[in-house]
Enzyme design. Structure first.
Site, PDB file in Angstrom:
ATOM      1  N   ARG A 101       1.792  -2.829  -6.103  1.00  0.00           N
ATOM      2  CA  ARG A 101       0.647  -3.748  -6.227  1.00  0.00           C
ATOM      3  C   ARG A 101       0.360  -3.906  -7.707  1.00  0.00           C
ATOM      4  O   ARG A 101       0.044  -2.924  -8.394  1.00  0.00           O
ATOM      5  CB  ARG A 101      -0.578  -3.200  -5.492  1.00  0.00           C
ATOM      6  CG  ARG A 101      -1.856  -3.950  -5.839  1.00  0.00           C
ATOM      7  CD  ARG A 101      -3.008  -3.644  -4.919  1.00  0.00           C
ATOM      8  NE  ARG A 101      -2.805  -4.246  -3.617  1.00  0.00           N
ATOM      9  CZ  ARG A 101      -3.760  -4.393  -2.700  1.00  0.00           C
ATOM     10  NH1 ARG A 101      -4.987  -3.976  -2.956  1.00  0.00           N
ATOM     11  NH2 ARG A 101      -3.503  -4.949  -1.547  1.00  0.00           N
ATOM     12  N   HIS A 128       0.419 -12.401  -1.692  1.00  0.00           N
ATOM     13  CA  HIS A 128       0.150 -11.179  -0.914  1.00  0.00           C
ATOM     14  C   HIS A 128       0.981 -11.257   0.373  1.00  0.00           C
ATOM     15  O   HIS A 128       0.445 -11.374   1.475  1.00  0.00           O
ATOM     16  CB  HIS A 128      -1.348 -11.086  -0.610  1.00  0.00           C
ATOM     17  CG  HIS A 128      -1.811  -9.729  -0.179  1.00  0.00           C
ATOM     18  ND1 HIS A 128      -0.960  -8.641  -0.071  1.00  0.00           N
ATOM     19  CD2 HIS A 128      -3.046  -9.276   0.190  1.00  0.00           C
ATOM     20  CE1 HIS A 128      -1.659  -7.586   0.326  1.00  0.00           C
ATOM     21  NE2 HIS A 128      -2.913  -7.951   0.497  1.00  0.00           N
ATOM     22  N   GLN A 131       0.438  -9.021   3.558  1.00  0.00           N
ATOM     23  CA  GLN A 131      -0.745  -9.418   4.331  1.00  0.00           C
ATOM     24  C   GLN A 131      -0.406 -10.572   5.269  1.00  0.00           C
ATOM     25  O   GLN A 131      -0.858 -10.620   6.419  1.00  0.00           O
ATOM     26  CB  GLN A 131      -1.872  -9.828   3.382  1.00  0.00           C
ATOM     27  CG  GLN A 131      -3.158 -10.217   4.096  1.00  0.00           C
ATOM     28  CD  GLN A 131      -3.840  -9.042   4.767  1.00  0.00           C
ATOM     29  OE1 GLN A 131      -4.076  -8.023   4.119  1.00  0.00           O
ATOM     30  NE2 GLN A 131      -4.154  -9.154   6.044  1.00  0.00           N
ATOM     31  N   ASP A 224     -11.094 -15.637   2.041  1.00  0.00           N
ATOM     32  CA  ASP A 224     -10.849 -14.429   1.251  1.00  0.00           C
ATOM     33  C   ASP A 224     -11.963 -14.364   0.209  1.00  0.00           C
ATOM     34  O   ASP A 224     -12.701 -15.344   0.018  1.00  0.00           O
ATOM     35  CB  ASP A 224      -9.455 -14.532   0.585  1.00  0.00           C
ATOM     36  CG  ASP A 224      -9.059 -13.271  -0.190  1.00  0.00           C
ATOM     37  OD1 ASP A 224      -9.676 -12.208   0.042  1.00  0.00           O
ATOM     38  OD2 ASP A 224      -8.135 -13.355  -1.019  1.00  0.00           O
ATOM     39  N   CYS A 264      -8.411 -11.072   5.109  1.00  0.00           N
ATOM     40  CA  CYS A 264      -7.561  -9.918   4.796  1.00  0.00           C
ATOM     41  C   CYS A 264      -8.371  -8.667   4.515  1.00  0.00           C
ATOM     42  O   CYS A 264      -7.848  -7.561   4.619  1.00  0.00           O
ATOM     43  CB  CYS A 264      -6.655 -10.252   3.615  1.00  0.00           C
ATOM     44  SG  CYS A 264      -7.505 -10.524   2.051  1.00  0.00           S
ATOM     45  N   ARG A 292      -1.269  -4.590   9.571  1.00  0.00           N
ATOM     46  CA  ARG A 292      -0.615  -4.263   8.302  1.00  0.00           C
ATOM     47  C   ARG A 292       0.400  -3.137   8.524  1.00  0.00           C
ATOM     48  O   ARG A 292       1.509  -3.172   8.002  1.00  0.00           O
ATOM     49  CB  ARG A 292      -1.647  -3.814   7.241  1.00  0.00           C
ATOM     50  CG  ARG A 292      -2.607  -4.888   6.763  1.00  0.00           C
ATOM     51  CD  ARG A 292      -1.900  -5.977   5.993  1.00  0.00           C
ATOM     52  NE  ARG A 292      -1.194  -5.466   4.820  1.00  0.00           N
ATOM     53  CZ  ARG A 292      -1.750  -5.189   3.631  1.00  0.00           C
ATOM     54  NH1 ARG A 292      -3.043  -5.401   3.441  1.00  0.00           N
ATOM     55  NH2 ARG A 292      -1.028  -4.738   2.612  1.00  0.00           N
TER      56      ARG A 292
HETATM   57  N1  NVA Z   1      -7.432 -12.129  -3.140  1.00  0.00           N
HETATM   58  C1  NVA Z   1      -7.826 -10.733  -3.079  1.00  0.00           C
HETATM   59  C2  NVA Z   1      -7.105 -10.025  -1.978  1.00  0.00           C
HETATM   60  C3  NVA Z   1      -7.497  -8.579  -1.790  1.00  0.00           C
HETATM   61  C4  NVA Z   1      -6.731  -7.880  -0.711  1.00  0.00           C
HETATM   62  C5  NVA Z   1      -7.576 -10.074  -4.421  1.00  0.00           C
HETATM   63  O1  NVA Z   1      -6.524 -10.317  -5.017  1.00  0.00           O
HETATM   64  O2  NVA Z   1      -8.442  -9.321  -4.882  1.00  0.00           O
HETATM   65  N1   CP Z   2      -6.121  -6.578   2.513  1.00  0.00           N
HETATM   66  C1   CP Z   2      -5.777  -5.677   1.570  1.00  0.00           C
HETATM   67  O1   CP Z   2      -4.724  -5.756   0.927  1.00  0.00           O
HETATM   68  O2   CP Z   2      -6.670  -4.669   1.449  1.00  0.00           O
HETATM   69  P1   CP Z   2      -6.662  -3.520   0.338  1.00  0.00           P
HETATM   70  O3   CP Z   2      -7.008  -4.177  -0.976  1.00  0.00           O
HETATM   71  O4   CP Z   2      -7.736  -2.555   0.782  1.00  0.00           O
HETATM   72  O5   CP Z   2      -5.305  -2.898   0.291  1.00  0.00           O
END
Ligand code: NVA
Ligand code: CP
Length: 308
Positions: A101, A128, A131, A224, A264, A292
């Site tokens: 990540r 993502h 997801q 989101d 998500c 997931r």
């Molecule tokens: N769009 C959000 C998704 C979190 C799972 C982010 O990147 O923070």
């Molecule tokens: N949806 C998702 O990726 O959640 P986290 O940021 O908690 O991993």
């Protein structure tokens, strides 16, 4: 050849279906496959915060007979101290796959280009894709199909989730609508990639600014956070900009009567979605979160099989 999963369109439509079918198998027979027996180790690296991704990968790797090694950038030599390429070349001597990540998609590309073990994007600024495997699994569980369904994503059209809906939805043959205010529209390159994929799969892509037109008659409504990780400095202007895109009961009522609501998570309740909708009968967010685990296990099994 090593298979990586850096963006949603790294899978063809038939490959996406193979992984979703495998996820269904693993959901009913959770400990049925042990490709990581040994145990083999999978490195799971976080440059950004996580709850679901961290837990679902750790549990999923253990379910597959392996051992998860969770690495935080702050306590490693990543994060500007060592290149993704050098990191990958060290890790591949010891681990069977790398899950990361991070911020820039280019870092993932560099890592994948430098290693013989599968690299999985566990969220970047741009995509993502893990997801989306869970989201597609959830939609298919509740609707029986994906191709031909219309899904609307509301909010920050330039965020990773909007981009992944464009690509993964187009691969799946869905009609994908992105509803966002000016200045927060998807990356034109991602849109043109999605349009090409949709032309081949029978899906379509539409960009809209009007949230009412965007949700009217659709099968699935998705949103989101308005403030993705890395965008915290823009929070005030974002909260002031996105108000019309909040998914509330009135907006949800314009979709099909049995339309699904997905998010998500984590959610900013009262901002991008009201508590009434996220906790309501049409919301499938807990199935989505559980999926997931099953979707990523299927992905890892599939990538390891295809990479040997
Ligand atoms: N769009 C959000 C998704 C979190 C799972 C982010 O990147 O923070
Ligand atoms: N949806 C998702 O990726 O959640 P986290 O940021 O908690 O991993």
């Amino acid at each position: 050849m090593t298979r990586h999963f850096l963006r949603d369109d790294d899978l063809t439509q038939s490959e996406q279906l193979e992984i979703l079918d495998l996820a269904v198998e693993l959901k009913t027979d959770r400990w049925g496959r042990k490709p990581l027996a040994g145990p083999q180790t999978v490195a799971v690296i976080f440059d950004k915060s996580s709850t679901r991704t961290r837990v679902s990968f750790a549990v999923g790797i253990a379910d597959l007979g392996g051992s998860p090694l969770i690495i935080s950038t702050a306590n490693s030599q990543l994060g500007g101290k060592e290149t993704p390429s050098d990191t990958a070349r060290v890790l591949e001597r010891m681990v069977s796959a790398i899950v990361w990540r991070t911020y820039a998609q280019s870092g993932l590309e560099e890592m994948a280009a430098s290693t013989t073990v599968p690299v999985i994007n566990a969220l970047s600024d741009d995509f993502h894709p893990c997801q989306l495997l869970a989201d597609l699994l959830t939609i298919r569980e509740h609707r029986g199909t994906l191709a031909g369904l219309t899904v609307t994503f509301l909010g920050d059209g330039a965020c990773n989730m909007a981009h992944s809906y464009l690509l993964a939805g187009a691969v799946a043959g869905m009609h994908v609508r992105i509803a966002s205010p000016a200045g927060y529209t998807p990356d034109p390159t991602v849109v043109s990639d999605a349009r090409a994929l949709a032309a081949a799969s029978g899906g379509s892509v539409e960009l809209l600014t009007d949230p009412i037109a965007a949700v009217t008659g659709v099968d699935v409504v998705v949103t989101d956070t308005w403030v993705s990780m890395g965008k915290e400095a823009e929070k005030t202007e974002r909260l002031a900009t996105f108000g019309a895109y909040r998914v509330d009961s009135a907006l949800m009522a314009l979709a099909k009567p049995d339309a699904l609501f997905l998010h998500c998570l984590p959610a900013d309740r009262g901002f991008e979605v009201t508590a009434e909708v996220i906790d309501g009968d049409q919301s499938v967010i807990w199935d989505e979160a559980e999926n997931r685990l099953h979707a990523q296990k299927a992905l890892m099994v599939w990538l390891l099989e295809r990479s040997t």
